[in-house]
Design a protein around this motif. Structure first.
Motif, mmCIF file in Angstrom:
data_model
loop_
_atom_site.group_PDB
_atom_site.id
_atom_site.type_symbol
_atom_site.label_atom_id
_atom_site.label_comp_id
_atom_site.label_asym_id
_atom_site.label_seq_id
_atom_site.Cartn_x
_atom_site.Cartn_y
_atom_site.Cartn_z
ATOM 1 N N LEU A 1 -7.457 8.332 -9.660
ATOM 2 C CA LEU A 1 -6.042 8.001 -9.850
ATOM 3 C C LEU A 1 -5.583 6.966 -8.834
ATOM 4 C CD1 LEU A 1 -3.180 8.418 -10.976
ATOM 5 C CD2 LEU A 1 -2.975 10.435 -9.489
ATOM 6 N N THR A 2 -6.008 7.118 -7.592
ATOM 7 C CA THR A 2 -5.629 6.160 -6.546
ATOM 8 C C THR A 2 -6.075 4.749 -6.916
ATOM 9 O OG1 THR A 2 -5.858 7.902 -4.872
ATOM 10 C CG2 THR A 2 -5.779 5.633 -4.090
ATOM 11 N N LYS A 3 -7.280 4.637 -7.424
ATOM 12 C CA LYS A 3 -7.786 3.320 -7.822
ATOM 13 C C LYS A 3 -7.120 2.830 -9.109
ATOM 14 C CE LYS A 3 -12.043 4.866 -7.546
ATOM 15 N NZ LYS A 3 -13.527 4.918 -7.585
ATOM 16 N N ASN A 4 -6.769 3.771 -9.983
ATOM 17 C CA ASN A 4 -6.138 3.385 -11.251
ATOM 18 C C ASN A 4 -4.713 2.861 -11.071
ATOM 19 O OD1 ASN A 4 -8.369 4.015 -12.797
ATOM 20 N ND2 ASN A 4 -7.658 6.064 -13.328
ATOM 21 N N THR A 5 -4.107 3.121 -9.911
ATOM 22 C CA THR A 5 -2.748 2.614 -9.689
ATOM 23 C C THR A 5 -2.699 1.092 -9.720
ATOM 24 O OG1 THR A 5 -3.073 2.688 -7.272
ATOM 25 C CG2 THR A 5 -2.031 4.612 -8.312
ATOM 26 N N THR A 6 -3.843 0.445 -9.560
ATOM 27 C CA THR A 6 -3.873 -1.015 -9.612
ATOM 28 C C THR A 6 -3.450 -1.545 -10.980
ATOM 29 O OG1 THR A 6 -6.232 -0.971 -10.176
ATOM 30 C CG2 THR A 6 -5.669 -1.175 -7.853
ATOM 31 N N PHE B 1 0.832 -1.210 0.000
ATOM 32 C CA PHE B 1 0.000 0.000 0.000
ATOM 33 C C PHE B 1 0.866 1.260 0.000
ATOM 34 C CE2 PHE B 1 -3.660 -2.659 1.149
ATOM 35 C CZ PHE B 1 -4.631 -2.058 0.358
ATOM 36 N N TRP B 2 2.060 1.176 0.561
ATOM 37 C CA TRP B 2 2.977 2.320 0.513
ATOM 38 C C TRP B 2 3.410 2.604 -0.923
ATOM 39 C CZ3 TRP B 2 4.223 6.686 2.164
ATOM 40 C CH2 TRP B 2 5.472 7.264 1.930
ATOM 41 N N VAL B 3 3.631 1.552 -1.696
ATOM 42 C CA VAL B 3 3.941 1.734 -3.118
ATOM 43 C C VAL B 3 2.749 2.370 -3.841
ATOM 44 C CG1 VAL B 3 4.497 0.564 -5.289
ATOM 45 C CG2 VAL B 3 5.583 -0.166 -3.164
ATOM 46 N N THR B 4 1.538 1.958 -3.483
ATOM 47 C CA THR B 4 0.342 2.563 -4.061
ATOM 48 C C THR B 4 0.271 4.051 -3.747
ATOM 49 O OG1 THR B 4 -0.926 0.498 -3.981
ATOM 50 C CG2 THR B 4 -2.189 2.543 -4.010
ATOM 51 N N VAL B 5 0.574 4.403 -2.500
ATOM 52 C CA VAL B 5 0.568 5.813 -2.105
ATOM 53 C C VAL B 5 1.618 6.589 -2.893
ATOM 54 C CG1 VAL B 5 1.035 7.412 -0.202
ATOM 55 C CG2 VAL B 5 -0.354 5.365 0.197
ATOM 56 N N GLN B 6 2.806 6.017 -3.047
ATOM 57 C CA GLN B 6 3.860 6.695 -3.799
ATOM 58 C C GLN B 6 3.458 6.890 -5.258
ATOM 59 O OE1 GLN B 6 7.064 3.881 -2.596
ATOM 60 N NE2 GLN B 6 8.212 5.714 -2.061
ATOM 61 N N LEU C 1 -7.649 4.883 1.932
ATOM 62 C CA LEU C 1 -6.874 5.832 1.150
ATOM 63 C C LEU C 1 -7.751 6.895 0.490
ATOM 64 C CD1 LEU C 1 -4.259 3.552 -0.695
ATOM 65 C CD2 LEU C 1 -3.894 4.970 1.339
ATOM 66 N N THR C 2 -8.892 6.469 -0.034
ATOM 67 C CA THR C 2 -9.701 7.382 -0.846
ATOM 68 C C THR C 2 -10.737 8.181 -0.050
ATOM 69 O OG1 THR C 2 -11.242 5.565 -1.355
ATOM 70 C CG2 THR C 2 -9.444 5.954 -2.891
ATOM 71 N N LEU C 3 -11.332 7.572 0.970
ATOM 72 C CA LEU C 3 -12.392 8.262 1.706
ATOM 73 C C LEU C 3 -11.881 9.528 2.400
ATOM 74 C CD1 LEU C 3 -15.354 8.285 2.465
ATOM 75 C CD2 LEU C 3 -14.821 6.819 4.432
ATOM 76 N N PRO C 4 -10.773 9.468 3.154
ATOM 77 C CA PRO C 4 -10.268 10.710 3.763
ATOM 78 C C PRO C 4 -9.904 11.766 2.728
ATOM 79 C CG PRO C 4 -9.250 8.792 4.779
ATOM 80 C CD PRO C 4 -9.974 8.300 3.576
ATOM 81 N N THR C 5 -9.371 11.330 1.590
ATOM 82 C CA THR C 5 -9.027 12.272 0.520
ATOM 83 C C THR C 5 -10.256 13.039 0.060
ATOM 84 O OG1 THR C 5 -7.226 10.848 -0.254
ATOM 85 C CG2 THR C 5 -8.062 12.494 -1.794
#
Length: 221
Positions: A159-164, A14-19, A202-206
């Motif tokens: 974008l956060t979801k597209n990182t998958t 998940f850290w890689v996802t955040v990066q 990751l997405t809800l707080p954003t």
């Protein structure tokens, strides 16, 4: 019940996802702003380039773009993004692909904000001798950004979801680990739930934070 998680670097994935999200978001904001400036530019060539880029890129599947960065840029053209390690190269190529794709949506969001700026302000700025870059930088963009915080928040969540998709070229983010765990463990529902909760965190707080910011900085007309 969660003993099967031992041996898997869940937080690291998940850290890689955040990066991926952060680097791609920064790149998309910069390139998307430049594209928006091109789309409202008085120069026909720049306006045409911006229009063609946005209409072409946002209609290409993201998977195709990400795979092209690996097969086309790296394996065919030898573009290594200044890295030596294969994992680092793939990570940077994924950031490049995500940036190229997401910037088209950022551009349209910012352009919609530019269209909300009263034409009288632009004409007044031109009347006192400001050129197009100065009008854009001093008058238009500050107001445009304030009016599109909400739409940009939606782009960031997407974008956060597209990182998958970066898993398609072997980037060790959350989706790749999820696929590995599903292949190795007989806990399909539980694994899916864990990763779903992770992305919600990751997405809800954003969305909540940027929604609050949008209300605070909204231009009152």
């Amino acid at each position: 019940m969660f003993d099967f998680l031992q041996g898997y670097d869940l937080l690291g994935a998940f850290w890689v996802t955040v990066q991926l999200t952060v680097y791609s978001a920064i790149g998309s904001l910069v390139w998307g702003t430049l594209l928006a400036a091109m789309r409202v530019s008085p120069v026909p060539l720049m306006r045409g380039f911006g229009t063609v880029y946005v209409n072409v890129v946002r209609n290409i599947p993201l998977t195709v773009i990400i795979v092209f960065t690996s097969l086309g840029l790296f394996q065919t053209l030898g573009v290594s993004m200044g890295a030596d390690r294969f994992t680092t190269i793939n990570f940077r190529l994924a950031v490049l692909g995500l940036t190229a794709y997401t910037s088209a949506f950022v551009c349209e969001a910012i352009r919609s904000g530019i269209n909300t700026v009263p034409l009288g302000q632009v004409e007044a700025a031109r009347a006192i001798g400001l050129g197009f870059p100065q009008v854009l930088r001093l008058i238009v963009l500050p107001q445009a950004f304030r009016s599109v915080v909400g739409p940009l928040a939606n782009v960031l969540i997407a974008l956060t979801k597209n990182t998958t998709v970066a898993a398609a070229i072997g980037v060790a983010e959350a989706a790749l680990l999820m696929r590995e765990m599903i292949e190795n463990e007989a806990q399909l529902i539980l694994i899916s739930a864990i990763f779903a909760v992770g992305f919600i965190c990751l997405t809800l707080p954003t969305g909540l934070i940027l929604g609050w910011v949008a209300k605070k900085v909204a231009v009152k007309r």
